[in-house]
Design a protein around this motif. Structure first.
Motif, PDB file in Angstrom:
ATOM      1  N   ARG A 115       0.696  -1.235  -0.115  1.00 37.31           N
ATOM      2  CA  ARG A 115       0.170   0.037  -0.173  1.00 37.31           C
ATOM      3  C   ARG A 115       0.732   1.166   0.221  1.00 37.31           C
ATOM      4  O   ARG A 115       1.631   1.283  -0.674  1.00 37.31           O
ATOM      5  CB  ARG A 115      -1.072  -0.004   1.110  1.00 37.31           C
ATOM      6  CG  ARG A 115      -2.220  -0.976   1.048  1.00 37.31           C
ATOM      7  CD  ARG A 115      -3.350  -1.057   1.818  1.00 37.31           C
ATOM      8  NE  ARG A 115      -4.268  -1.986   1.994  1.00 37.31           N
ATOM      9  CZ  ARG A 115      -5.080  -2.454   2.812  1.00 37.31           C
ATOM     10  NH1 ARG A 115      -4.989  -1.835   3.986  1.00 37.31           N
ATOM     11  NH2 ARG A 115      -5.897  -3.354   2.701  1.00 37.31           N
ATOM     12  N   ASN A 168      -4.890  -2.432  12.247  1.00 39.15           N
ATOM     13  CA  ASN A 168      -5.621  -2.336  10.769  1.00 39.15           C
ATOM     14  C   ASN A 168      -6.991  -1.986  10.748  1.00 39.15           C
ATOM     15  O   ASN A 168      -7.547  -2.394  12.189  1.00 39.15           O
ATOM     16  CB  ASN A 168      -5.191  -3.544   9.882  1.00 39.15           C
ATOM     17  CG  ASN A 168      -5.401  -4.939  10.568  1.00 39.15           C
ATOM     18  OD1 ASN A 168      -6.804  -4.939  11.086  1.00 39.15           O
ATOM     19  ND2 ASN A 168      -4.631  -6.047  10.302  1.00 39.15           N
ATOM     20  N   CYS A 169      -7.737  -1.900   9.760  1.00 37.55           N
ATOM     21  CA  CYS A 169      -8.950  -1.276   9.955  1.00 37.55           C
ATOM     22  C   CYS A 169      -9.753  -2.509  10.182  1.00 37.55           C
ATOM     23  O   CYS A 169     -10.867  -2.474  10.986  1.00 37.55           O
ATOM     24  CB  CYS A 169      -9.462  -0.738   8.587  1.00 37.55           C
ATOM     25  SG  CYS A 169     -11.133  -0.185   8.430  1.00 37.55           S
ATOM     26  N   ALA A 170      -9.481  -3.731   9.881  1.00 33.74           N
ATOM     27  CA  ALA A 170     -10.245  -5.132  10.234  1.00 33.74           C
ATOM     28  C   ALA A 170     -10.187  -5.127  11.974  1.00 33.74           C
ATOM     29  O   ALA A 170     -11.234  -5.411  12.229  1.00 33.74           O
ATOM     30  CB  ALA A 170      -9.498  -6.119   9.526  1.00 33.74           C
ATOM     31  N   ILE A 202     -14.100  -7.164   1.550  1.00 33.93           N
ATOM     32  CA  ILE A 202     -12.883  -6.090   0.969  1.00 33.93           C
ATOM     33  C   ILE A 202     -11.808  -6.572   0.941  1.00 33.93           C
ATOM     34  O   ILE A 202     -11.166  -7.500   2.081  1.00 33.93           O
ATOM     35  CB  ILE A 202     -12.812  -5.003   1.942  1.00 33.93           C
ATOM     36  CG1 ILE A 202     -14.415  -4.398   1.750  1.00 33.93           C
ATOM     37  CG2 ILE A 202     -12.052  -3.915   1.451  1.00 33.93           C
ATOM     38  CD1 ILE A 202     -14.914  -3.306   3.075  1.00 33.93           C
ATOM     39  N   VAL A 245     -21.113   0.326   6.378  1.00 31.60           N
ATOM     40  CA  VAL A 245     -19.731   0.020   5.772  1.00 31.60           C
ATOM     41  C   VAL A 245     -19.509   0.785   4.208  1.00 31.60           C
ATOM     42  O   VAL A 245     -20.510   0.377   3.460  1.00 31.60           O
ATOM     43  CB  VAL A 245     -19.656  -1.672   5.266  1.00 31.60           C
ATOM     44  CG1 VAL A 245     -18.268  -2.173   4.911  1.00 31.60           C
ATOM     45  CG2 VAL A 245     -19.901  -2.364   6.656  1.00 31.60           C
ATOM     46  N   SER A 247     -16.036   0.125  -0.517  1.00 33.73           N
ATOM     47  CA  SER A 247     -14.874   0.772  -1.110  1.00 33.73           C
ATOM     48  C   SER A 247     -14.234   0.128  -2.292  1.00 33.73           C
ATOM     49  O   SER A 247     -13.653   0.838  -3.298  1.00 33.73           O
ATOM     50  CB  SER A 247     -13.901   0.856   0.208  1.00 33.73           C
ATOM     51  OG  SER A 247     -13.961  -0.577   0.460  1.00 33.73           O
ATOM     52  N   ASP A 283     -17.485   1.806   9.054  1.00 37.79           N
ATOM     53  CA  ASP A 283     -16.311   1.280   8.532  1.00 37.79           C
ATOM     54  C   ASP A 283     -16.094   2.262   7.322  1.00 37.79           C
ATOM     55  O   ASP A 283     -16.398   1.739   6.469  1.00 37.79           O
ATOM     56  CB  ASP A 283     -16.410  -0.225   8.354  1.00 37.79           C
ATOM     57  CG  ASP A 283     -15.250  -0.886   7.944  1.00 37.79           C
ATOM     58  OD1 ASP A 283     -14.220  -0.028   7.629  1.00 37.79           O
ATOM     59  OD2 ASP A 283     -15.583  -1.850   7.279  1.00 37.79           O
ATOM     60  N   GLN A 284     -15.297   3.452   7.325  1.00 37.58           N
ATOM     61  CA  GLN A 284     -15.122   4.166   6.504  1.00 37.58           C
ATOM     62  C   GLN A 284     -13.988   3.574   5.458  1.00 37.58           C
ATOM     63  O   GLN A 284     -14.077   3.803   4.283  1.00 37.58           O
ATOM     64  CB  GLN A 284     -14.939   5.475   6.946  1.00 37.58           C
ATOM     65  CG  GLN A 284     -14.859   6.516   5.759  1.00 37.58           C
ATOM     66  CD  GLN A 284     -13.682   6.674   4.930  1.00 37.58           C
ATOM     67  OE1 GLN A 284     -12.620   6.526   5.462  1.00 37.58           O
ATOM     68  NE2 GLN A 284     -13.482   7.249   3.829  1.00 37.58           N
ATOM     69  N   THR A 313     -11.341   4.245   3.619  1.00 36.84           N
ATOM     70  CA  THR A 313      -9.993   4.801   2.939  1.00 36.84           C
ATOM     71  C   THR A 313      -9.296   5.930   3.802  1.00 36.84           C
ATOM     72  O   THR A 313      -7.987   5.965   3.526  1.00 36.84           O
ATOM     73  CB  THR A 313     -10.610   5.630   1.778  1.00 36.84           C
ATOM     74  OG1 THR A 313     -11.307   6.758   2.355  1.00 36.84           O
ATOM     75  CG2 THR A 313     -11.564   4.734   1.077  1.00 36.84           C
ATOM     76  N   SER A 361      -8.433   2.731   7.583  1.00 38.57           N
ATOM     77  CA  SER A 361      -7.049   2.250   7.441  1.00 38.57           C
ATOM     78  C   SER A 361      -6.053   3.667   7.396  1.00 38.57           C
ATOM     79  O   SER A 361      -6.227   4.729   6.905  1.00 38.57           O
ATOM     80  CB  SER A 361      -6.677   1.475   6.320  1.00 38.57           C
ATOM     81  OG  SER A 361      -7.761   0.395   6.075  1.00 38.57           O
ATOM     82  N   CYS A 405      -2.148   0.597   9.681  1.00 39.12           N
ATOM     83  CA  CYS A 405      -2.741   0.690  11.302  1.00 39.12           C
ATOM     84  C   CYS A 405      -4.325   0.848  10.782  1.00 39.12           C
ATOM     85  O   CYS A 405      -4.885   1.355   9.911  1.00 39.12           O
ATOM     86  CB  CYS A 405      -2.375   1.848  12.134  1.00 39.12           C
ATOM     87  SG  CYS A 405      -2.445   3.537  11.460  1.00 39.12           S
ATOM     88  N   GLY A 408      -8.397  -1.401  -2.666  1.00 35.19           N
ATOM     89  CA  GLY A 408      -9.841  -1.295  -2.079  1.00 35.19           C
ATOM     90  C   GLY A 408     -10.233   0.125  -1.576  1.00 35.19           C
ATOM     91  O   GLY A 408     -10.624   0.222  -0.490  1.00 35.19           O
TER      92      GLY A 408
HETATM   93  C1  PLP Z   1      -9.574  -1.663   3.042  1.00 35.93           C
HETATM   94  C2  PLP Z   1     -10.900  -1.646   4.081  1.00 35.93           C
HETATM   95  C3  PLP Z   1     -11.003  -2.524   5.334  1.00 35.93           C
HETATM   96  C4  PLP Z   1      -9.895  -3.274   5.763  1.00 35.93           C
HETATM   97  O1  PLP Z   1      -8.804  -2.436   6.060  1.00 35.93           O
HETATM   98  P1  PLP Z   1      -7.274  -3.027   6.555  1.00 35.93           P
HETATM   99  O2  PLP Z   1      -6.475  -1.844   7.090  1.00 35.93           O
HETATM  100  O3  PLP Z   1      -6.689  -3.894   5.559  1.00 35.93           O
HETATM  101  O4  PLP Z   1      -7.612  -4.229   7.605  1.00 35.93           O
HETATM  102  C5  PLP Z   1     -12.154  -2.632   5.803  1.00 35.93           C
HETATM  103  N1  PLP Z   1     -13.202  -1.809   5.455  1.00 35.93           N
HETATM  104  C6  PLP Z   1     -13.108  -1.173   4.449  1.00 35.93           C
HETATM  105  C7  PLP Z   1     -14.349  -0.317   4.032  1.00 35.93           C
HETATM  106  C8  PLP Z   1     -12.017  -0.950   3.799  1.00 35.93           C
HETATM  107  O5  PLP Z   1     -11.812   0.083   2.655  1.00 35.93           O
END
Ligand code: PLP
Length: 490
Positions: free
Chosen positions: A105, A172-174, A200, A245, A248, A278-279, A281, A312, A322, A412
């Motif tokens: 990334r 990370n975002c997950a 995603i 969600v 993306s 869960d945005q 980007t 993310s 992160c 993504g």
């Molecule tokens: C990329 C993304 C994720 C996953 O993010 P990571 O940082 O890879 O865990 C989750 N939700 C959305 C909406 C994303 O765009």
């Protein structure tokens, strides 16, 4: 079966030396004086195994084997060198995909790298309040900085903004999403539109994360249309959270409908439920300035009054990997006391890189971030760099040309969002595009490119200009080298 050929092969094995004999050779003894014995042994065995395999595959005559044995110590040294090379290494990304999950990334800025070096080489105040000498929180470092930056960008009064909100950084975002769902909705219901039950990149599937969090998924609406009334009808006393969600990496075109963020915020407020988005980007600048239509951003979600938002760090923010959580202080406190946070917390390297990245935004220097630099790059500038390399390449790659291309944002983020760019288009005289691109990945540095109609395309938008020379060298060597080989093989 027994033949003269197999006899000849079997006759070669006794020529292979015993390990003990190899280790006595002066060149190998020299290696042993510098390196662990186990490593030298391991390398010697692997060279012997290779030779044995080559013999059994019928690739050796007595003569060629004797030649290979003569350079045996050099082969051992080469094997050791290969063992000591990191597997994770820099590559040249000429794919034109700016946020490529397979390639790590967002590249980090010079400032972020310098801050990692400054902080991580020694001790730091990771969990220490310097003023009081007391134990501190590791996310305090980024919290006030990010909130100040957001308040500034949103033109809001800083004090009240800081008072009402809090920030948590995870891996990370997950992880951020899992932490929110588990902290706010375990054993309760979470309402989500059917159109958002998505996967995603990298196996992040909303229903699976939901199941792991212990929250119950309560689907509403249909895949292509969900109205705010659908959400309202799904609310029961068991409802703990409304989830949004960001779509993306795909977009439903045509007959589709999703309620605005504002409508969901209003509904959540009406029922005193938190709304979690869960945005993904993490964009905090307007991408329209870069010619990209992108309606979602971390900033916009906060402006609209979402209770908690996750993003993310290594996508459109242009920072380290992160997960960034910004939300209402009371809700964030529930996450802070969740033992999962202990499992998801990030290290000092991440804080160092993230803080430096955010400081670049705060000081108005965000255009220095590699990702935003790439986004801002004029197609004409890319074309000129391609044109500068083309004449030299045309000598080894007949028909080499500069062609228009589309760079992708990727990672993504923005479904299909692309920027006009230019690429070098090459066809290797003796290798098909797939083989050529495999050879390219085996270079130092490995080069990643795109294939289109049996030509290999090198989009220079994602290649740092200072690496143009390296790319040119690799391509010229490959062209010339293979040409000789091709001639020799005629
Ligand atoms: C990329 C993304 C994720 C996953 O993010 P990571 O940082 O890879 O865990 C989750 N939700 C959305 C909406 C994303 O765009």
């Amino acid at each position: 079966m027994h033949s003269a050929e197999t006899d000849e092969i079997t006759g070669l094995y006794p020529l292979l030396p015993q390990i003990g004999v190899v280790l006595e050779r002066p060149e190998v003894r020299a290696l042993l004086s510098d390196l662990p014995r186990g490593l030298v042994l391991h390398a010697t065995r692997s060279v012997l195994t290779n030779l044995r395999q080559e013999i059994s595959a019928g690739r050796h005559t007595r003569e060629s084997l004797e030649g290979a044995l003569k350079i045996f110590p050099a082969s051992v040294a080469a094997a050791i060198e290969a063992f000591l090379l990191p597997s994770l290494r820099p590559v040249l990304n000429a794919t034109g995909v700016m946020l490529h999950t397979g390639l790590g990334r967002a590249p980090l800025s010079e400032k972020a790298l310098a801050n990692i070096a400054a902080v991580a080489g020694g001790y730091c105040n990771l969990e220490l309040e310097l003023a009081s000498g007391e134990r501190g929180r590791r996310d305090s470092h980024v919290e006030s900085l990010l909130l100040r930056l957001l308040a500034l960008l949103l033109e809001q009064k800083e004090e009240s903004f800081l008072e009402q909100r809090s920030v948590i950084i995870v891996n990370n975002c997950a992880a951020a999403t899992l932490l929110v769902l588990n902290s706010l909705a375990e054993k309760g219901e979470v309402i989500v539109s059917r159109g958002e039950l998505v996967e995603i990149g990298g196996g992040f599937r909303v229903p699976e994360i939901m199941a792991k969090s212990g929250a119950l998924l309560r689907e509403t609406g249909t895949t292509n249309r969900t109205r705010v009334d659908d959400y309202a009808r799904a609310i029961t006393p068991a409802t703990k959270l409304i989830l949004r969600v960001h779509q993306s990496n795909f977009r439903i075109e045509g007959f589709s409908e999703m309620p605005d963020l504002e409508q969901l915020v209003h509904l959540a407020d009406l029922h005193a439920l938190p709304l979690f988005e869960d945005q993904g980007t993490g964009a905090i600048v307007s991408l329209e300035d870069y010619g990209i239509q992108h309606e979602s951003s971390l900033l916009r979600s906060i402006r609209r009054g979402v209770s908690v938002v996750a993003a993310s760090g290594d996508k459109l923010l242009g920072g380290p990997q992160c997960g960034i959580l910004v939300g209402r202080r009371d809700l964030m406190e529930k996450m802070r006391t969740n033992p999962l946070l202990r499992a998801f917390r990030v290290d000092k390297l991440t804080y160092a890189a993230l803080e430096a990245t955010l400081l670049q935004y705060l000081s108005g220097q965000e255009r220095e971030l590699p990702l935003l630099k790439m986004l801002a790059l004029d197609a004409e500038a890319v074309r000129l760099r391609c044109e500068a390399m083309a004449p030299a390449l045309q000598r080894t790659y007949p028909g080499a040309e500069v062609v228009p291309a589309q760079s992708l944002v990727g990672g993504g983020t923005t479904p299909g969002a692309s920027l006009p760019s230019f690429a070098l288009s090459l066809a290797h005289h003796s290798l098909a595009a797939h083989s050529f691109s495999a050879v390219l990945r085996d270079q130092h540095p490995p080069v990643l490119a795109r294939i289109s109609e049996d030509r290999v395309l090198f989009d220079l938008r994602t290649v740092p200009p200072e690496s143009d020379g390296i790319l040119l060298r690799v391509l010229l060597e490959l062209g010339a080298h293979r040409q000789e080989e091709a001639v020799a093989n005629v």
